[in-house]
Every structure is written in structure tokens, then in C-alpha cells.
Design a protein around this motif. Structure first.
Motif, PDB file in Angstrom:
ATOM      1  N   THR A   1       0.835  -1.195   0.000  1.00 19.10           N
ATOM      2  CA  THR A   1       0.000   0.000   0.000  1.00 19.10           C
ATOM      3  C   THR A   1       0.874   1.251   0.000  1.00 19.10           C
ATOM      4  O   THR A   1       2.064   1.203   0.336  1.00 19.10           O
ATOM      5  CB  THR A   1      -0.924   0.033   1.221  1.00 19.10           C
TER       6      THR A   1
ATOM      7  N   TYR B   1      -0.128   4.018   1.768  1.00 11.00           N
ATOM      8  CA  TYR B   1      -0.596   4.843   2.867  1.00 11.00           C
ATOM      9  C   TYR B   1       0.588   5.421   3.640  1.00 11.00           C
ATOM     10  O   TYR B   1       1.598   4.730   3.856  1.00 11.00           O
ATOM     11  CB  TYR B   1      -1.454   4.023   3.834  1.00 11.00           C
TER      12      TYR B   1
ATOM     13  N   LEU C   1      -5.064   2.481  10.619  1.00 10.39           N
ATOM     14  CA  LEU C   1      -5.853   1.466   9.920  1.00 10.39           C
ATOM     15  C   LEU C   1      -5.585   0.078  10.490  1.00 10.39           C
ATOM     16  O   LEU C   1      -6.511  -0.722  10.688  1.00 10.39           O
ATOM     17  CB  LEU C   1      -5.533   1.479   8.428  1.00 10.39           C
TER      18      LEU C   1
ATOM     19  N   VAL D   1     -11.832   1.244   5.169  1.00  4.09           N
ATOM     20  CA  VAL D   1     -10.961   1.928   4.213  1.00  4.09           C
ATOM     21  C   VAL D   1     -11.719   3.034   3.475  1.00  4.09           C
ATOM     22  O   VAL D   1     -11.128   4.050   3.092  1.00  4.09           O
ATOM     23  CB  VAL D   1     -10.308   0.933   3.225  1.00  4.09           C
TER      24      VAL D   1
ATOM     25  N   ASP E   1     -10.396   6.789   2.624  1.00  6.34           N
ATOM     26  CA  ASP E   1     -10.193   7.215   1.239  1.00  6.34           C
ATOM     27  C   ASP E   1     -11.433   7.814   0.587  1.00  6.34           C
ATOM     28  O   ASP E   1     -11.336   8.448  -0.455  1.00  6.34           O
ATOM     29  CB  ASP E   1      -9.721   6.023   0.391  1.00  6.34           C
TER      30      ASP E   1
ATOM     31  N   GLY F   1      -6.732   0.457  -0.417  1.00  5.58           N
ATOM     32  CA  GLY F   1      -7.665  -0.156   0.507  1.00  5.58           C
ATOM     33  C   GLY F   1      -7.819  -1.645   0.253  1.00  5.58           C
ATOM     34  O   GLY F   1      -7.886  -2.449   1.191  1.00  5.58           O
TER      35      GLY F   1
ATOM     36  N   CYS G   1      -6.682  -4.639   2.925  1.00  3.60           N
ATOM     37  CA  CYS G   1      -7.572  -5.705   3.392  1.00  3.60           C
ATOM     38  C   CYS G   1      -6.991  -7.082   3.079  1.00  3.60           C
ATOM     39  O   CYS G   1      -7.049  -7.995   3.913  1.00  3.60           O
ATOM     40  CB  CYS G   1      -8.954  -5.561   2.752  1.00  3.60           C
TER      41      CYS G   1
END
Length: 280
Positions: A13, A15, A23, A48, A52, A59, A63
């Protein structure tokens, strides 16, 4: 003495570290609710979205990494349910019910007016990012038809004029109170976090069921109407019984005059009931 390097978590990711840490904490809490952590995928997708504003590439990867499944498996779920958005959503989702009763009462006219007024169609977002317009299926509010929902809060008995005025207020950033429910409408991201299972402390705000919803219960109480007592059949048969007629073409039993009289077995079955249970 040099400090040991801190090992960063392996992730695909993008992020930022602080967002990823938050998260991860929240997703871990979601997974802990279920015997099988994979059961947490649905609320995790809402989680998520709360970050977002839609189910993004990051996202989906997040997951998948948390649950130990593939990104394809996550995508298969995210694309099945309409509450998960695969492109950026507006601050407010304005859903117009166009199912049978709302449509008959003017739901289609409301949607068409809003579409023209906002310049967007179904699942499209206004240029200012304020409103995503949707046609929605029945929201179980037929007693208030036609109904518009804003981030799943009810706006009852709408007209094309009231719906466009509502949309204008949302675009101006005004606090808007639904007909029933919260004292004011929250944003799509805030709503997504609630759907992920995190309490925002607002569950008891506003009114609950209104007068039209409770009308049937009120009339029943005024007339002391009660559900008929069920007839307990003996011998395990669900078809016709001696002395009575078989069920009709849609499976309903015959009239009370056609049903067999209660037997001693019937009395035995019901003897342990507490007072008032027959009225439930």
C-alpha cells in the motif's frame, strides 16, 4: 553503540505511516470480533472507505494483506455490494428510492429533477465533490413515500422541490437534519466508519419510529386485537387432519370452523406458558 534499525511492515500500500498504523489498529479490532478473521472483510471495506472516501487500490491491498487473502478476492466482494464505491464518492450520497411505492408516489420525478438540477446521473458526483446521486432500492420506509436518503438518513415525504432545496443546502455546507434519526447528517466518510462498527456516540439522536410506522400497532391496541392462537396438530402431519379440511392453494389453513377441536395433547403443550405469552 548504534541503534538497531526499526523494521518496517511489509506492505504494497501507499498509505503514509501514521495512516497505516491507525488502519492496522482498527482492522485488528474488527478481526477480533469474529471466530474467523476473514469474516471481518465487509466492515473492513467500510473502514478503508472512511479513510479514502471509496474502496481504493490501497484499501483493497490493505484488506488482502491483513486477512491473508488475494486482492482479487477482496475486489470480488467490493464490486458486488453497491455500498462499496470503486471511485471517489461525494461528501453526501443522495439516494432517491425509485422502487415501486416510492416511484408511484413520485420517486422517478424526484430523481429526474435532481439529475437535471445537479447535472449528474446515477452514481455520478457533482463537480464540487459535494453530492453523489443514486437511484436506490427499497429502504423499508414505504409509509413515508417518496423517500430520499442522505448518507442513509431518512428524508420523508419528499417532492422535487423539497429534494432540490435539500441538495442546495448540502452543497452550501449547511447542517441538515433528517426527518428521523440523527440531529444532523454526517459525511460519507464518517458514515462509513460507523458502518465499520465504530460507535460515534450519536445512536440515540433524533426520533425513532414515527406515527405512520406505528399506526397499525396503535389501532390494534385500541381495538384489543391479538394474533389468533395457533392450532397444535398431533401425529406430526402438516397436511389435512381428521375432521378438518386441507390447506388451501397457497398453504393457508381452513377457517376456524373447519379446524379440529383442541385435544388434551394441545392442552398439555400449552400448560407451561407464562401469563401474557399468547399475546406475543
Amino acid at each position: 553503540m548504534t541503534a538497531e534499525p526499526v523494521e518496517k511492515p511489509t506492505t504494497k500500500t501507499r498509505y503514509p505511516a501514521d495512516v497505516l498504523a491507525t488502519l492496522t489498529t482498527d482492522a485488528t479490532a474488527i478481526m477480533a470480533r469474529y471466530p474467523d478473521p476473514r469474516s471481518g472483510l465487509l466492515p473492513m471495506l467500510h473502514l478503508v472507505q472512511s479513510i479514502d472516501g471509496y474502496v481504493s487500490r490501497d484499501g483493497i491491498l490493505f484488506c488482502a494483506e491483513m486477512l491473508g487473502i488475494t486482492a482479487a478476492e477482496v475486489s470480488a466482494v467490493a464490486t458486488f455490494y453497491t455500498q462499496y464505491k470503486r471511485h471517489p464518492n461525494g461528501t453526501y450520497t443522495v439516494g432517491v428510492c425509485t422502487n415501486t411505492l416510492c416511484a408511484v408516489m413520485g420517486g422517478d420525478a424526484i430523481f429526474d429533477e435532481l439529475s437535471d438540477h445537479l447535472g449528474v446521473g446515477h452514481d455520478e458526483t457533482t463537480d464540487d465533490g459535494a453530492i453523489t446521486l443514486e437511484r436506490v432500492e427499497c429502504n423499508a420506509a414505504c409509509d413515508y413515500a417518496p423517500v430520499v436518503m442522505v448518507n442513509w438518513e431518512f428524508f420523508d415525504n419528499q417532492t422535487p422541490e423539497s429534494a432540490t432545496a435539500l441538495a442546495d443546502r448540502l452543497r452550501l455546507g449547511e447542517d441538515v437534519a433528517p426527518t428521523r434519526g440523527a440531529a444532523s447528517v454526517c459525511s460519507f466518510k464518517q458514515m462509513s466508519r460507523v458502518l465499520a462498527g465504530f460507535d460515534d456516540g450519536r445512536a440515540d439522536e433524533g426520533a425513532g419510529a414515527g406515527a405512520p410506522t406505528l399506526a397499525g400497532l396503535r389501532i390494534a391496541r385500541e381495538n384489543d386485537w391479538r394474533a389468533p392462537e395457533s392450532q397444535v396438530e398431533t401425529g406430526g402431519s402438516t397436511g389435512s387432519t381428521s375432521g378438518g379440511s386441507a390447506a388451501g392453494p397457497v398453504g393457508r389453513p381452513g377457517s376456524s370452523a373447519e379446524r379440529p377441536a383442541a385435544t388434551s395433547s394441545d392442552t398439555e403443550v400449552g400448560k407451561d406458558k407464562k401469563p401474557g405469552e399468547d399475546a406475543k
